[in-house]
Write an enzyme that holds these catalytic residues in place. Structure first.
Site, PDB file in Angstrom:
ATOM      1  CD  GLU A 195      -3.274  -0.819   2.231  1.00  0.00           C
ATOM      2  OE1 GLU A 195      -3.240   0.495   2.630  1.00  0.00           O
ATOM      3  OE2 GLU A 195      -3.809  -1.670   2.511  1.00  0.00           O
ATOM      4  CB  SER A 261       3.159 -21.948  -0.650  1.00  0.00           C
ATOM      5  OG  SER A 261       3.357 -21.100   0.449  1.00  0.00           O
ATOM      6  CG  ASP A 333      -6.486  -5.873   0.474  1.00  0.00           C
ATOM      7  OD1 ASP A 333      -5.792  -5.682   1.694  1.00  0.00           O
ATOM      8  OD2 ASP A 333      -7.182  -4.966   0.080  1.00  0.00           O
ATOM      9  CG  ASP A 336      -7.698  -1.827   4.238  1.00  0.00           C
ATOM     10  OD1 ASP A 336      -7.115  -2.122   3.246  1.00  0.00           O
ATOM     11  OD2 ASP A 336      -9.105  -1.931   4.120  1.00  0.00           O
TER      12      ASP A 336
END
Length: 823
Positions: A195, A261, A333, A336
């Site tokens: 971000e 992975s 996600d 934040d």
């Protein structure tokens, strides 16, 4: 003269004798902490005798009367082999490293204290179900029983490192294990870094962020506002320009080094032997010892075997006789950043229109050889306030503001541990999927296989965001705007899942899983766009698969990025011009191009072509971006971005403009930059590896570095503690060996599969696994690095649940008896 010579001989002899005695003393006290695997111990906290049968690879097979006794023995086995690793991890998540290492780790402690993950773990103990609470308590008793045995019998303090770093070993608690699972979420987390970087690029304008950090191909791409437009009056010149302070031993990885992975599975219809197949290899930063520890537990629900993390009483990836499970980082996600405006009159609260007092708490950080530090921890309604000198936050924080973090891992009612144990004891794919509902963090993709079916489900609490969110979670956003805040958690049944696919094959390489519009998107930033192409091709080339074909896929070293980029970057360079005279730079370039033209993209350690390709692409990308971004931001892109390079070379949406050097008068083409960057790369390689291009070896540059986290940088101790190996693979191969990307050895292999497992349900006991180093964390143990060469060569050890086989290959049997059992 004779007397002088005699005295010199005596002095030298005495010094040598003292050195020998000192070396013997160090060896003696260090080896005191080597456990005796054939010993019998009487210990408090057991209900009945337990056996820990160690195979020749030092894999403990634990047999006990009750589940609690088995978890007790696992705790003891972890402590026997990895006590230093466990206590270091606990100190990391507690923010108590500076008590041992002094001021150099203070920045890491400050960040961890502000997040208060350990406090969240302590609060989460009460949220566990009774079976998990029992397991955590029994496991802690086992760890503590070994600590007591170390103290009672003077067993070298439990590990050699404790002689170098004076520190008491606190008893283990259930909260410690929950905290280490949260620490795994930290090691997986890359959204903060992503971000911030996107916001920095956005402030430059010109669409640089959309090119350099593109969405993975597929519908759903959005146009973002410029970061500065979210905060009227923001002048980028007012932002902090000082670089972040280095934070040694920080568990947070940059976006390039987050967990990755591979996992793939085939249903019985796609299996040559008629049983499901599953393969898994989680990727993380290499270390000595490995992050992973192999173990087998014989529970009341049956035997389970696979990979644990010392400190956590669960097989996180492995199999039972009926179910196999593997984990990959989901890249969801679930973080934040919120920009919070401060009240200029009262800095301890946020400003209008959402006025709110900070929740504050003072903590004291003890620092070795220095005065203690008092920190004031602050929390807003959105989460903890982060220090501005981490993650480059100061460079995007408007004056009079702070930045807070919303993150699923901060939950104080985290039931992820309970979910992990339920998954481990499930019998079928649907049962394991249902068990995953309580798993909050880290966000993982769980690939599953039972006798008849395969599937995949994403684990983790995904935030419920407002469709009107200003940045869709892709950049920091005004935290006082209700539309930007979280409104709870998405329901678990909305997490991506795929059960019994029609084609019978499930694959995941951290790639884009699902194409849904925001806010059901799961993520805008996925972990892979390259390996999945290779995996899909290999899985589709055969109608049926076997254990051997799965092993071949797992250890594949062909780079799809190399195969895709070389024809584009060299399109106007292949076989052009007349042959140049020998010894000229032009002839050297032509020879390199001839080698690359005949190369199939295999990143084989014995070949020069992977080295030429990697150096060329690194130099090419750096020349594309450095003049547009400046050296500081360009230095954040230390690995090539294949989607970006392909976009530039194909001139998608005018992206070829990156090839023109802004500071020069001529207009350069991509061919010009490709030629210049190849010459520069070859010159650098020639200086380092000699003039004979055919003698260059990728493995010389791509050396796997399993280094001790604390002592690895010491020249003498590093020689003893570090494990180094020539390896194949690269940044985008299935057998992934992520390069350092910067520093004097940018192609060193520093991040990859610390564990590999292949589970075959046609013949479960033919399943295999391996870790990258050895089971023991003791450098004088024969099991410190005994699995490393097998791992490097792509070989495995058996993964059997047959007690007779374990006992037949036993290198030692530790017997634990309840205290007073023989009285």
């Amino acid at each position: 003269m004779y007397r002088l010579f005699t005295w010199l001989v005596r002095i030298v002899s005495t010094l040598l004798a003292c050195a020998v005695l000192a070396a013997f003393g160090i060896w003696y006290f260090a080896t005191r902490s080597l456990p005796d695997y054939d010993a019998t111990y009487q210990m408090e906290g057991l209900s009945a005798p337990v056996e820990i049968v160690r195979t020749t690879e030092d894999v403990p097979h634990i047999f006990g009367k009750t589940d609690a006794d088995v978890y007790f023995a696992l705790g003891l086995a972890h402590a026997q082999d990895r006590l230093w690793q466990m206590t270091l991890a606990r100190r990391t998540v507690q923010g108590r490293l500076s008590e041992v290492f002094g001021a150099k780790t203070l920045k890491t402690d400050e960040l961890m204290r502000r997040l208060d993950l350990y406090g969240a773990a302590q609060a989460s103990v009460a949220a566990q179900d009774p079976a998990t609470t029992s397991a955590l308590e029994a496991y802690a008793r086992g760890v503590n029983a070994w600590i007591e045995e170390v103290n009672r019998a003077a067993l070298g303090r439990g590990a050699p490192e404790f002689f170098l770093f004076e520190a008491e070993i606190a008893y283990w608690t259930p909260a410690d294990s929950i905290a280490l699972l949260k620490l795994l979420a930290v090691q997986n987390a890359t959204q903060i870094d992503t971000e911030v970087l996107r916001a920095q690029l956005s402030m430059l304008g010109q669409g640089w962020a959309a090119d350099l950090m593109p969405a993975v191909p597929g519908p759903g791409t959005i146009a973002l506002p410029r970061y500065a437009a979210l905060f009227p009056g923001l002048d980028p010149a007012q932002l902090q320009t000082a670089a972040d302070v280095e934070a040694p031993l920080s568990p947070f990885a940059s976006r390039d080094f987050g967990a990755a992975s591979n996992a793939f599975a085939a249903a019985p219809a796609r299996s040559a032997a008629g049983g499901s197949l599953l393969a898994n290899d989680p990727h993380a930063a290499f270390s000595a010892p490995s992050q992973w520890y192999l173990a087998r537990l014989e529970l009341s629900t049956g035997g389970v075997i696979g990979a644990t993390i010392p400190g956590i009483p669960a097989i996180l990836t492995g199999r039972s006789d009926q179910l196999g499970w593997g984990i990959t980082a989901a890249f969801a996600d679930d973080e934040d950043l919120f920009v919070e405006e401060l009240d200029p009159k009262t800095p301890e609260r946020t400003a209008a229109p959402r006025v709110g007092e900070f929740t504050t708490r003072k903590v004291i950080v003890t620092v070795k050889d220095a005065a203690p530090i008092t920190l004031t921890l602050r929390w807003t309604e959105n989460g903890p306030v982060l220090p501005s000198d981490h993650f480059d936050l100061g460079k995007i924080t408007p004056p009079g503001h702070v930045i807070s973090l919303g993150w699923s891992a901060l939950s104080t009612a985290d039931t992820s541990m309970s979910a992990a144990l339920k998954i481990m004891q499930s019998k079928t794919v649907p049962e394991a999927v249902a068990a995953g509902e309580g798993f909050l963090a880290p966000a993982l993709n769980l690939t599953l296989a039972d006798a008849t079916s395969v599937g995949l489900v994403t684990l983790g609490a995904l935030p419920l965001r407002d469709p009107a969110n200003a940045t869709e979670g892709r950049m920091p956003q005004p935290g006082w705007v209700m539309a930007n805040r979280w409104h709870g958690r998405l329901p678990y049944d909305s997490n991506p899942r795929l059960l019994d696919p029609e084609g019978g094959i499930v694959v995941n390489t951290n790639n884009k899983l699902i194409d849904r519009p925001f806010p059901l998107h799961v993520s805008h930033d996925w972990g892979d766009s390259q390996r999945v192409a290779r995996l899909t091709r290999l899985m589709g080339e055969r109608e049926v698969h076997s254990r051997e074909s799965f092993i071949a896929v797992q250890t594949d070293t062909v780079s799809p990025a190399a195969r895709g980029l070389l024809p584009l970057v060299g399109a106007d360079l292949w076989f052009t011009g007349t042959p140049a005279p020998e010894g000229t730079p032009e002839r050297f370039r032509q020879r390199a191009l001839e080698l690359l033209a005949a190369w199939d993209g295999d990143m084989n350690e014995h070949l020069p072509e992977p080295l030429i390709y990697a150096a060329w692409m690194r130099e090419f990308q750096d020349r594309l971006i450095r003049d547009e971004l400046g050296p500081e931001l360009a230095a954040k892109f230390i690995h090539i971005e294949p989607l970006f390079l392909e976009k530039v070379l194909r001139n998608v949406d005018g992206a070829a403009r990156w090839c023109d050097v802004l500071q020069s008068a001529p207009s350069e083409s991509c061919t010009d930059i490709a030629r210049v960057s190849l010459d520069a790369a070859l010159l650098e390689l020639k200086e380092k590896y000699g003039p004979q291009i055919e003698s260059w070896r990728w493995g010389d540059a791509h050396e796997a570095r399993h280094d001790h986290a604390v002592l690895g940088r010491n020249p003498l101790l590093g020689w003893l503690m570090n494990i180094r190996q020539s390896t194949s693979g690269g940044d985008f191969t299935l057998n992934r060996g992520l390069t350092a990307g910067s520093g004097p050895d940018p192609f060193a292999n520093v991040h990859g599969a610390g564990y590999r497992g292949v589970y075959d349900f046609a013949d479960p006991d033919s399943s295999v696994f391996i870790i990258a180093t050895g089971q023991s964390g003791h450098p004088f143990s024969s099991h410190y690095d005994d699995l490393a060469d097998l791992w490097r060569r792509g070989e495995y050890v058996p993964m059997s649940l047959d007690p007779a086989l374990a006992r037949a290959a036993a290198a030692g049997i530790t017997r634990l008896e309840p205290l007073g059992a023989s009285e």
